[in-house]
Design a protein around this motif. Structure first.
Motif, PDB file in Angstrom:
ATOM      1  N   TYR A  73       0.839  -1.201   0.000  1.00 55.09           N
ATOM      2  CA  TYR A  73       0.000   0.000   0.000  1.00 55.09           C
ATOM      3  C   TYR A  73       0.869   1.245   0.000  1.00 55.09           C
ATOM      4  O   TYR A  73       1.783   1.375   0.831  1.00 55.09           O
ATOM      5  N   ARG A  74       0.609   2.161  -0.919  1.00 51.94           N
ATOM      6  CA  ARG A  74       1.445   3.357  -1.035  1.00 51.94           C
ATOM      7  C   ARG A  74       0.679   4.644  -0.778  1.00 51.94           C
ATOM      8  O   ARG A  74       1.142   5.732  -1.115  1.00 51.94           O
ATOM      9  N   GLY A  75      -0.565   4.515  -0.253  1.00 49.80           N
ATOM     10  CA  GLY A  75      -1.348   5.715   0.054  1.00 49.80           C
ATOM     11  C   GLY A  75      -1.191   6.120   1.507  1.00 49.80           C
ATOM     12  O   GLY A  75      -0.255   5.689   2.183  1.00 49.80           O
ATOM     13  N   LEU A  76      -2.103   6.979   1.988  1.00 47.25           N
ATOM     14  CA  LEU A  76      -2.078   7.404   3.383  1.00 47.25           C
ATOM     15  C   LEU A  76      -3.167   6.669   4.167  1.00 47.25           C
ATOM     16  O   LEU A  76      -3.947   5.906   3.609  1.00 47.25           O
ATOM     17  N   TYR A  77      -3.203   6.930   5.466  1.00 46.91           N
ATOM     18  CA  TYR A  77      -4.207   6.316   6.339  1.00 46.91           C
ATOM     19  C   TYR A  77      -5.057   7.398   6.990  1.00 46.91           C
ATOM     20  O   TYR A  77      -4.708   8.579   6.998  1.00 46.91           O
ATOM     21  N   HIS A  78      -6.198   6.958   7.536  1.00 36.45           N
ATOM     22  CA  HIS A  78      -6.933   7.816   8.467  1.00 36.45           C
ATOM     23  C   HIS A  78      -7.350   6.935   9.640  1.00 36.45           C
ATOM     24  O   HIS A  78      -8.129   5.993   9.467  1.00 36.45           O
ATOM     25  N   VAL A  79      -6.798   7.229  10.816  1.00 35.49           N
ATOM     26  CA  VAL A  79      -7.048   6.394  12.001  1.00 35.49           C
ATOM     27  C   VAL A  79      -8.251   6.947  12.757  1.00 35.49           C
ATOM     28  O   VAL A  79      -8.226   8.071  13.262  1.00 35.49           O
ATOM     29  N   LEU A  80      -9.325   6.151  12.834  1.00 36.28           N
ATOM     30  CA  LEU A  80     -10.568   6.603  13.471  1.00 36.28           C
ATOM     31  C   LEU A  80     -10.462   6.632  14.996  1.00 36.28           C
ATOM     32  O   LEU A  80     -11.158   7.413  15.648  1.00 36.28           O
ATOM     33  N   GLY A  81      -9.644   5.753  15.561  1.00 38.22           N
ATOM     34  CA  GLY A  81      -9.539   5.685  17.019  1.00 38.22           C
ATOM     35  C   GLY A  81     -10.576   4.778  17.647  1.00 38.22           C
ATOM     36  O   GLY A  81     -10.720   4.746  18.875  1.00 38.22           O
ATOM     37  N   GLY A  82     -11.310   4.036  16.826  1.00 38.88           N
ATOM     38  CA  GLY A  82     -12.341   3.130  17.353  1.00 38.88           C
ATOM     39  C   GLY A  82     -13.409   2.887  16.308  1.00 38.88           C
ATOM     40  O   GLY A  82     -13.252   3.265  15.141  1.00 38.88           O
ATOM     41  N   LYS A  83     -14.479   2.236  16.726  1.00 41.20           N
ATOM     42  CA  LYS A  83     -15.619   2.014  15.851  1.00 41.20           C
ATOM     43  C   LYS A  83     -16.869   2.500  16.560  1.00 41.20           C
ATOM     44  O   LYS A  83     -16.909   2.517  17.793  1.00 41.20           O
ATOM     45  N   ILE A  84     -17.873   2.894  15.791  1.00 38.38           N
ATOM     46  CA  ILE A  84     -19.137   3.307  16.408  1.00 38.38           C
ATOM     47  C   ILE A  84     -19.715   2.102  17.149  1.00 38.38           C
ATOM     48  O   ILE A  84     -19.911   1.041  16.566  1.00 38.38           O
ATOM     49  N   SER A  85     -19.957   2.262  18.446  1.00 37.70           N
ATOM     50  CA  SER A  85     -20.459   1.151  19.253  1.00 37.70           C
ATOM     51  C   SER A  85     -21.318   1.683  20.393  1.00 37.70           C
ATOM     52  O   SER A  85     -20.806   2.008  21.469  1.00 37.70           O
ATOM     53  N   PRO A  86     -22.629   1.828  20.131  1.00 35.74           N
ATOM     54  CA  PRO A  86     -23.516   2.393  21.159  1.00 35.74           C
ATOM     55  C   PRO A  86     -23.427   1.609  22.481  1.00 35.74           C
ATOM     56  O   PRO A  86     -23.527   2.193  23.557  1.00 35.74           O
ATOM     57  N   MET A  87     -23.174   0.278  22.379  1.00 38.10           N
ATOM     58  CA  MET A  87     -23.080  -0.540  23.596  1.00 38.10           C
ATOM     59  C   MET A  87     -21.937  -0.080  24.493  1.00 38.10           C
ATOM     60  O   MET A  87     -22.016  -0.174  25.720  1.00 38.10           O
ATOM     61  N   ASP A  88     -20.851   0.397  23.882  1.00 38.16           N
ATOM     62  CA  ASP A  88     -19.704   0.863  24.662  1.00 38.16           C
ATOM     63  C   ASP A  88     -19.719   2.384  24.825  1.00 38.16           C
ATOM     64  O   ASP A  88     -18.743   2.967  25.280  1.00 38.16           O
ATOM     65  N   GLY A  89     -20.830   3.012  24.416  1.00 42.77           N
ATOM     66  CA  GLY A  89     -20.944   4.460  24.543  1.00 42.77           C
ATOM     67  C   GLY A  89     -20.064   5.224  23.576  1.00 42.77           C
ATOM     68  O   GLY A  89     -19.678   6.361  23.850  1.00 42.77           O
ATOM     69  N   ILE A  90     -19.706   4.612  22.447  1.00 39.80           N
ATOM     70  CA  ILE A  90     -18.852   5.300  21.470  1.00 39.80           C
ATOM     71  C   ILE A  90     -19.699   5.732  20.282  1.00 39.80           C
ATOM     72  O   ILE A  90     -20.232   4.897  19.533  1.00 39.80           O
ATOM     73  N   GLY A  91     -19.884   7.030  20.132  1.00 36.95           N
ATOM     74  CA  GLY A  91     -20.629   7.586  19.016  1.00 36.95           C
ATOM     75  C   GLY A  91     -19.686   8.202  18.001  1.00 36.95           C
ATOM     76  O   GLY A  91     -18.482   8.269  18.220  1.00 36.95           O
ATOM     77  N   PRO A  92     -20.223   8.676  16.859  1.00 37.71           N
ATOM     78  CA  PRO A  92     -19.373   9.250  15.802  1.00 37.71           C
ATOM     79  C   PRO A  92     -18.511  10.405  16.292  1.00 37.71           C
ATOM     80  O   PRO A  92     -17.384  10.573  15.827  1.00 37.71           O
ATOM     81  N   SER A 135     -14.801  -6.547   9.674  1.00 36.98           N
ATOM     82  CA  SER A 135     -16.204  -6.668   9.242  1.00 36.98           C
ATOM     83  C   SER A 135     -17.072  -7.255  10.339  1.00 36.98           C
ATOM     84  O   SER A 135     -17.545  -8.369  10.274  1.00 36.98           O
ATOM     85  N   THR A 136     -17.244  -6.457  11.400  1.00 41.84           N
ATOM     86  CA  THR A 136     -18.162  -6.798  12.484  1.00 41.84           C
ATOM     87  C   THR A 136     -19.356  -5.854  12.372  1.00 41.84           C
ATOM     88  O   THR A 136     -19.367  -4.947  11.534  1.00 41.84           O
ATOM     89  N   LEU A 137     -20.336  -6.057  13.240  1.00 44.68           N
ATOM     90  CA  LEU A 137     -21.492  -5.160  13.257  1.00 44.68           C
ATOM     91  C   LEU A 137     -21.037  -3.710  13.420  1.00 44.68           C
ATOM     92  O   LEU A 137     -21.464  -2.812  12.693  1.00 44.68           O
ATOM     93  N   GLU A 138     -20.108  -3.488  14.370  1.00 41.57           N
ATOM     94  CA  GLU A 138     -19.630  -2.128  14.629  1.00 41.57           C
ATOM     95  C   GLU A 138     -18.846  -1.583  13.431  1.00 41.57           C
ATOM     96  O   GLU A 138     -18.997  -0.413  13.064  1.00 41.57           O
ATOM     97  N   GLY A 139     -18.008  -2.431  12.835  1.00 45.70           N
ATOM     98  CA  GLY A 139     -17.236  -1.996  11.670  1.00 45.70           C
ATOM     99  C   GLY A 139     -18.134  -1.620  10.513  1.00 45.70           C
ATOM    100  O   GLY A 139     -17.962  -0.558   9.888  1.00 45.70           O
ATOM    101  N   ASP A 140     -19.131  -2.461  10.232  1.00 42.32           N
ATOM    102  CA  ASP A 140     -20.046  -2.202   9.124  1.00 42.32           C
ATOM    103  C   ASP A 140     -20.861  -0.928   9.380  1.00 42.32           C
ATOM    104  O   ASP A 140     -21.084  -0.125   8.479  1.00 42.32           O
ATOM    105  N   THR A 141     -21.302  -0.757  10.651  1.00 51.62           N
ATOM    106  CA  THR A 141     -22.057   0.446  11.019  1.00 51.62           C
ATOM    107  C   THR A 141     -21.213   1.690  10.772  1.00 51.62           C
ATOM    108  O   THR A 141     -21.680   2.686  10.211  1.00 51.62           O
TER     109      THR A 141
END
Lengths: 205, 205
Positions: free
Chosen positions: B101-120, B146-152
């Motif tokens: 891979y020769r492009g750049l990244y963007h690190v989200l710091g997590g996935k959206i997961s209402p169960m863990d209180g993590i919103g966008p 590719s989990t529920l949180e990842g797909d969301t």
């Protein structure tokens, strides 16, 4: 692993020095700390440094202690006539949890293991012999795990005690309470038959 | 557990706050440190404190970095047109290890997961949208697990990008190279058939 950060790499390298913690686990732990408030990292670091700087070993039994003489050795309700020889504080905690023992301990700090370069002089064996020679101790209970190293250590101490009048015993090996006989290993089952006890004694505990 | 030492109890309590480290493991780790020279404990404590105090997140991609802009973003040989969206630095390291891979990244710091209180808003999604709006990025590659949180999370970002002219793609899911078909799970095998590629393309890599 190719880290983008020397700071991260250093923290992972130090964390992975701990036994059973590989690079991946170390990275997971360090990234967890990074997500938590700084106070958690500070408290962890301080607790470890504080422990290392200020921990004492009880002068009598060599168990880990905050004081010169540990709580168990300082307890006037415990008999000084019984001394249970164990490897480290985890064994002391396990035996204390049973609530069945009212004597003192002697923490060896390890087992004789030539493979790991541990000889009798690195353990607190001399201190045990000296304690026995003082005459107050009436019985030594060997409670090391029954491995080659444990048996070697027991036997070494036993030989050192030759000529001194003292009772020695070892904790009973046998089938765990609640376990099925058919799944027990032969050595354990054999020992539990050889060392059978009067039925009336088994009713007491 | 009944410790004979407050210092030991405190160190074990802090160590067992780490994920996956129970009280027994924490005790084993702390006792190990006690047996080692004091320098090891000091180096561990210092590395963790130093990391927590001085670590930076790259202003461009939010990856962990020792500098304001990370090595990857600062590398003039990497194309700014491709941005791969990942959860954390471990994903960056995994993709970098492929050397593909020769492009750049963007690190989200997590996935959206209402169960863990993590919103966008707790993730770096807004920064990604702003970056895309600047116009330099031509393609976003979703590489979350590719989990529920990842797909969301993928879908949330996809919706935020509506109305902006940009290509979006997701990394291919399929049977691992070298794996037997008969042991593959149905979802993966199904996807790998649906998303089959021209045979000639498979000869290139």
């Amino acid at each position: 692993m190719d880290f983008s950060s020397k700071l991260l790499e250093q923290a992972v390298a130090e964390m992975s020095q701990l036994p059973g913690i590989g690079k991946r686990t170390a990275l997971r732990l360090v990234l967890h700390l990074l997500k938590q408030p700084a106070t958690q990292t500070q408290q962890l670091a301080e607790a470890l440094l504080d422990l290392k700087a200020n921990i004492k070993l009880c002068k009598n039994c060599h168990n880990i202690s905050d004081t010169e003489i540990c709580e168990i050795c300082a307890n006037p309700n415990r008999t000084r006539e019984l001394v249970c020889v164990v490897e480290d504080i985890r064994d002391v905690m396990a035996i204390e949890n049973t609530g069945q023992y009212r004597g003192l301990y002697h923490v060896l700090g390890g087992k004789i293991s030539p493979m790991d370069g541990i000889g009798p002089s690195q353990l607190t064996i001399k201190s045990l012999i000296d304690k026995v020679k003082e005459g107050e101790v009436k019985e030594i209970i060997f409670a090391l795990s029954s491995t080659l190293e444990g048996d070697t250590t027991n036997f070494y101490i036993f030989r050192q005690l030759e000529g001194i009048e003292i009772k020695t015993s070892t904790i009973a090996r046998g089938i765990s309470v609640g376990d099925e006989l058919e799944y027990a290993d032969e050595v354990t089952l054999g020992r539990s038959i050889t060392n059978r006890i009067p039925f009336e004694s088994s009713l007491k505990s």
